[in-house]
Design a protein around this motif. Structure first.
Motif, PDB file in Angstrom:
ATOM      1  N   ALA A 118      -7.533  -3.332  13.752  1.00  0.00           N
ATOM      2  CA  ALA A 118      -6.347  -3.020  14.559  1.00  0.00           C
ATOM      3  C   ALA A 118      -5.137  -3.540  13.802  1.00  0.00           C
ATOM      4  O   ALA A 118      -5.235  -4.541  13.093  1.00  0.00           O
ATOM      5  CB  ALA A 118      -6.454  -3.686  15.921  1.00  0.00           C
ATOM      6  N   PHE A 119      -4.022  -2.843  13.919  1.00  0.00           N
ATOM      7  CA  PHE A 119      -2.800  -3.372  13.309  1.00  0.00           C
ATOM      8  C   PHE A 119      -1.575  -2.770  13.961  1.00  0.00           C
ATOM      9  O   PHE A 119      -1.627  -1.713  14.578  1.00  0.00           O
ATOM     10  CB  PHE A 119      -2.793  -3.181  11.786  1.00  0.00           C
ATOM     11  N   SER A 120      -0.441  -3.510  13.845  1.00  0.00           N
ATOM     12  CA  SER A 120       0.855  -3.041  14.352  1.00  0.00           C
ATOM     13  C   SER A 120       1.687  -2.663  13.133  1.00  0.00           C
ATOM     14  O   SER A 120       2.247  -3.549  12.482  1.00  0.00           O
ATOM     15  CB  SER A 120       1.577  -4.159  15.110  1.00  0.00           C
ATOM     16  N   PRO A 121       1.748  -1.394  12.794  1.00  0.00           N
ATOM     17  CA  PRO A 121       2.428  -1.009  11.549  1.00  0.00           C
ATOM     18  C   PRO A 121       3.921  -1.319  11.580  1.00  0.00           C
ATOM     19  O   PRO A 121       4.622  -0.854  12.488  1.00  0.00           O
ATOM     20  CB  PRO A 121       2.183   0.499  11.445  1.00  0.00           C
ATOM     21  N   ILE A 122       4.373  -2.051  10.593  1.00  0.00           N
ATOM     22  CA  ILE A 122       5.794  -2.446  10.595  1.00  0.00           C
ATOM     23  C   ILE A 122       6.707  -1.229  10.545  1.00  0.00           C
ATOM     24  O   ILE A 122       7.723  -1.188  11.221  1.00  0.00           O
ATOM     25  CB  ILE A 122       6.093  -3.464   9.471  1.00  0.00           C
ATOM     26  N   VAL A 123       6.345  -0.234   9.718  1.00  0.00           N
ATOM     27  CA  VAL A 123       7.082   1.034   9.656  1.00  0.00           C
ATOM     28  C   VAL A 123       6.075   2.173   9.807  1.00  0.00           C
ATOM     29  O   VAL A 123       4.875   1.950   9.745  1.00  0.00           O
ATOM     30  CB  VAL A 123       7.856   1.186   8.318  1.00  0.00           C
ATOM     31  N   GLU A 124       6.589   3.405   9.971  1.00  0.00           N
ATOM     32  CA  GLU A 124       5.667   4.507  10.259  1.00  0.00           C
ATOM     33  C   GLU A 124       5.031   5.121   9.009  1.00  0.00           C
ATOM     34  O   GLU A 124       3.926   5.651   9.072  1.00  0.00           O
ATOM     35  CB  GLU A 124       6.411   5.600  11.050  1.00  0.00           C
ATOM     36  N   ARG A 146       2.901  -0.075  17.589  1.00  0.00           N
ATOM     37  CA  ARG A 146       3.693   0.920  16.857  1.00  0.00           C
ATOM     38  C   ARG A 146       2.813   2.022  16.266  1.00  0.00           C
ATOM     39  O   ARG A 146       1.644   1.809  15.999  1.00  0.00           O
ATOM     40  CB  ARG A 146       4.472   0.233  15.736  1.00  0.00           C
ATOM     41  N   ASP A 147       3.457   3.143  15.984  1.00  0.00           N
ATOM     42  CA  ASP A 147       2.754   4.347  15.509  1.00  0.00           C
ATOM     43  C   ASP A 147       2.905   4.498  13.991  1.00  0.00           C
ATOM     44  O   ASP A 147       3.698   3.793  13.358  1.00  0.00           O
ATOM     45  CB  ASP A 147       3.372   5.571  16.214  1.00  0.00           C
ATOM     46  N   ILE A 148       2.157   5.457  13.432  1.00  0.00           N
ATOM     47  CA  ILE A 148       2.336   5.818  12.018  1.00  0.00           C
ATOM     48  C   ILE A 148       2.693   7.291  11.942  1.00  0.00           C
ATOM     49  O   ILE A 148       2.481   8.037  12.895  1.00  0.00           O
ATOM     50  CB  ILE A 148       1.061   5.562  11.184  1.00  0.00           C
ATOM     51  N   ASN A 149       3.220   7.703  10.788  1.00  0.00           N
ATOM     52  CA  ASN A 149       3.505   9.113  10.569  1.00  0.00           C
ATOM     53  C   ASN A 149       2.610   9.588   9.433  1.00  0.00           C
ATOM     54  O   ASN A 149       2.692   9.077   8.329  1.00  0.00           O
ATOM     55  CB  ASN A 149       4.982   9.290  10.209  1.00  0.00           C
ATOM     56  N   THR A 150       1.743  10.526   9.717  1.00  0.00           N
ATOM     57  CA  THR A 150       0.833  11.022   8.685  1.00  0.00           C
ATOM     58  C   THR A 150       0.495  12.483   8.954  1.00  0.00           C
ATOM     59  O   THR A 150       0.525  12.925  10.099  1.00  0.00           O
ATOM     60  CB  THR A 150      -0.473  10.196   8.650  1.00  0.00           C
ATOM     61  N   LYS A 151       0.197  13.210   7.851  1.00  0.00           N
ATOM     62  CA  LYS A 151      -0.246  14.607   8.032  1.00  0.00           C
ATOM     63  C   LYS A 151      -1.766  14.658   8.090  1.00  0.00           C
ATOM     64  O   LYS A 151      -2.349  15.668   8.442  1.00  0.00           O
ATOM     65  CB  LYS A 151       0.264  15.456   6.871  1.00  0.00           C
ATOM     66  N   LYS A 152      -2.420  13.548   7.712  1.00  0.00           N
ATOM     67  CA  LYS A 152      -3.888  13.519   7.708  1.00  0.00           C
ATOM     68  C   LYS A 152      -4.408  13.332   9.128  1.00  0.00           C
ATOM     69  O   LYS A 152      -3.766  12.668   9.941  1.00  0.00           O
ATOM     70  CB  LYS A 152      -4.388  12.373   6.838  1.00  0.00           C
ATOM     71  N   THR A 195      14.072  -2.709  13.185  1.00  0.00           N
ATOM     72  CA  THR A 195      13.655  -2.421  11.801  1.00  0.00           C
ATOM     73  C   THR A 195      13.700  -0.927  11.483  1.00  0.00           C
ATOM     74  O   THR A 195      13.093  -0.114  12.181  1.00  0.00           O
ATOM     75  CB  THR A 195      12.216  -2.954  11.576  1.00  0.00           C
ATOM     76  N   GLU A 196      14.455  -0.592  10.447  1.00  0.00           N
ATOM     77  CA  GLU A 196      14.623   0.795   9.981  1.00  0.00           C
ATOM     78  C   GLU A 196      13.257   1.478   9.850  1.00  0.00           C
ATOM     79  O   GLU A 196      12.327   0.907   9.264  1.00  0.00           O
ATOM     80  CB  GLU A 196      15.290   0.717   8.597  1.00  0.00           C
ATOM     81  N   ALA A 197      13.157   2.679  10.381  1.00  0.00           N
ATOM     82  CA  ALA A 197      11.946   3.515  10.228  1.00  0.00           C
ATOM     83  C   ALA A 197      10.717   2.977  10.959  1.00  0.00           C
ATOM     84  O   ALA A 197       9.594   3.389  10.681  1.00  0.00           O
ATOM     85  CB  ALA A 197      11.611   3.746   8.754  1.00  0.00           C
ATOM     86  N   SER A 198      10.933   2.027  11.887  1.00  0.00           N
ATOM     87  CA  SER A 198       9.813   1.583  12.733  1.00  0.00           C
ATOM     88  C   SER A 198       9.822   2.430  14.004  1.00  0.00           C
ATOM     89  O   SER A 198      10.874   2.935  14.415  1.00  0.00           O
ATOM     90  CB  SER A 198       9.956   0.100  13.096  1.00  0.00           C
ATOM     91  N   THR A 199       8.663   2.551  14.643  1.00  0.00           N
ATOM     92  CA  THR A 199       8.589   3.394  15.852  1.00  0.00           C
ATOM     93  C   THR A 199       9.576   2.952  16.941  1.00  0.00           C
ATOM     94  O   THR A 199      10.284   3.801  17.490  1.00  0.00           O
ATOM     95  CB  THR A 199       7.159   3.395  16.428  1.00  0.00           C
TER      96      THR A 199
END
Ligand code: AHR
Length: 349
Positions: A118-124, A146-152, A195-199
């Motif tokens: 499990a982790f809390s992504p600092i940025v997406e 927080r979320d991530i941004n991925t196409k996978k 934080t810039e670009a964080s969810t």
């Protein structure tokens, strides 16, 4: 592997990890002591005898963003407490606000063959490679907070975290009500973002802006990045006050920490926060709620850090091969100068 061998390997694997923050010599001693204790236990229990089947265990690796706020500290504490409550072994790593530290931590979790990551992504952005490695290793991944941004597809099992967009909407709706109550014709707003670009930064901004954009009374003078830190919140506020001075009517700040930093600067500049300027914050930690009760903050949207129970239940389900919901939002409230807060229970963070 024999029973004794397995006990020793497990003890070394798990307990040495807990001690990984200690000095190398002390760590070595702890590992040797653990191994000796395991040997003694095996000897006294009767070598070679078949031991009773163990309870199913769960080893959870969790990479935390850092310790930037009361929210974050409360979130870490809650996860530690709930791991203990649910009998889950927790490998906890603090990334100190650095994405590369989180990536390293996830690689260590994979190497330790944890059951769930499990982790809390600092940025997406930027997680595809390491999460593909976790997927290849067959370890399910839970996003916390927080979320991530991925196409996978299929890199993560689910996200447990707040509806940040709705938090922004609640902040915007409060401001519209406040403008009505003040009979305001025009309000100059400054935004101090996380934080810039964080969810939370992206969604709290989008929810707020979407809500006020059709109200002709609202004008956003500037958005400035305060990185969710008290010190940066103060710096941002100093910059904004130098630039706009008494033109500022409203401060929308993405977390309590930055708000508390900004308040000091506002007072130092001779303004009365909460009356000369409308102050809107997010999180709902005890300190901000106390300041809200004093009238120096007008509105605090709640973002609960108490995600540990849901995290543990979800991790257990994944270990058991059960289906889990892809998105789990905790229920969240809202506190403002429109309410009687005298009976509000202690916040716990
Ligand atoms: O991701 C949640 C945010 O991160 C909280 O609002 C903030 O205080 C924390 O640092």
């Amino acid at each position: 592997m024999s029973g004794i061998g397995r006990i020793i390997t497990e003890l070394i694997k798990r307990r040495s990890y807990v001690a990984s923050g200690l000095h190398k010599d002390i760590r070595t001693k702890i590992i040797l002591l653990a191994a000796a204790a395991a040997l003694a236990a095996a000897f006294f229990c009767g070598c070679g005898e078949k031991s009773a089947p163990e309870e199913p265990e769960l080893l959870l690796g969790f990479s935390q963003v850092g310790s930037e706020s009361a929210w974050r500290i409360g979130n870490t504490r809650d996860i530690e407490e709930k791991a203990e409550k649910y009998g889950i072994d927790l490998m906890l790593e603090n990334a100190n606000q650095k994405q590369e530290n989180q990536i390293d931590a996830i690689r260590r979790f994979i190497a330790y063959k944890v059951d769930v990551i499990a982790f809390s992504p600092i940025v997406e952005e930027g997680w595809d490679n390491v999460l593909s490695e976790a997927k290849e290793a067959g370890i399910p991944v839970i996003l916390v907070d927080r979320d991530i941004n991925t196409k996978k597809t299929g890199l993560t099992a689910c996200l447990i975290g707040a509806d940040f967009y709705n938090e922004g909407v609640m902040a915007g709706e409060y401001l519209i009500r406040k403008a009505d109550a003040l009979n305001a014709e025009h309000l100059n707003i400054v935004e101090i973002t996380g934080t810039e670009a964080s969810t939370p930064m992206l969604k709290r901004q989008a929810g707020f802006m979407d809500t006020i954009k059709d109200d002709s009374r609202m004008e956003v003078l500037e958005s400035i990045n305060g990185d969710f830190l008290k010190s940066r919140g103060a710096e941002c506020m100093r910059t904004l006050l130098e630039k706009y001075g008494d033109k500022i009517d409203v401060i929308y700040s993405h977390n309590d920490e930055m708000t508390l930093g900004a308040l000091t600067e506002i007072e130092n500049a001779g303004f009365a926060p909460g009356s000369d300027m409308v102050i809107i914050s997010i999180d709902g930690g005890q300190e901000a709620i106390d300041v809200l009760k004093q009238g120096k903050i007008n509105c605090v949207v709640e973002c609960t850090p108490m995600l540990g129970g849901t995290l543990m239940e979800t991790a257990l389900k994944l270990k058991a091969g059960q289906q889990v919901d892809e998105l789990i939002h905790p229920s969240e409230g809202f506190f403002s100068d429109e309410q009687d807060l005298t009976k509000l229970a202690p916040r716990g963070y």
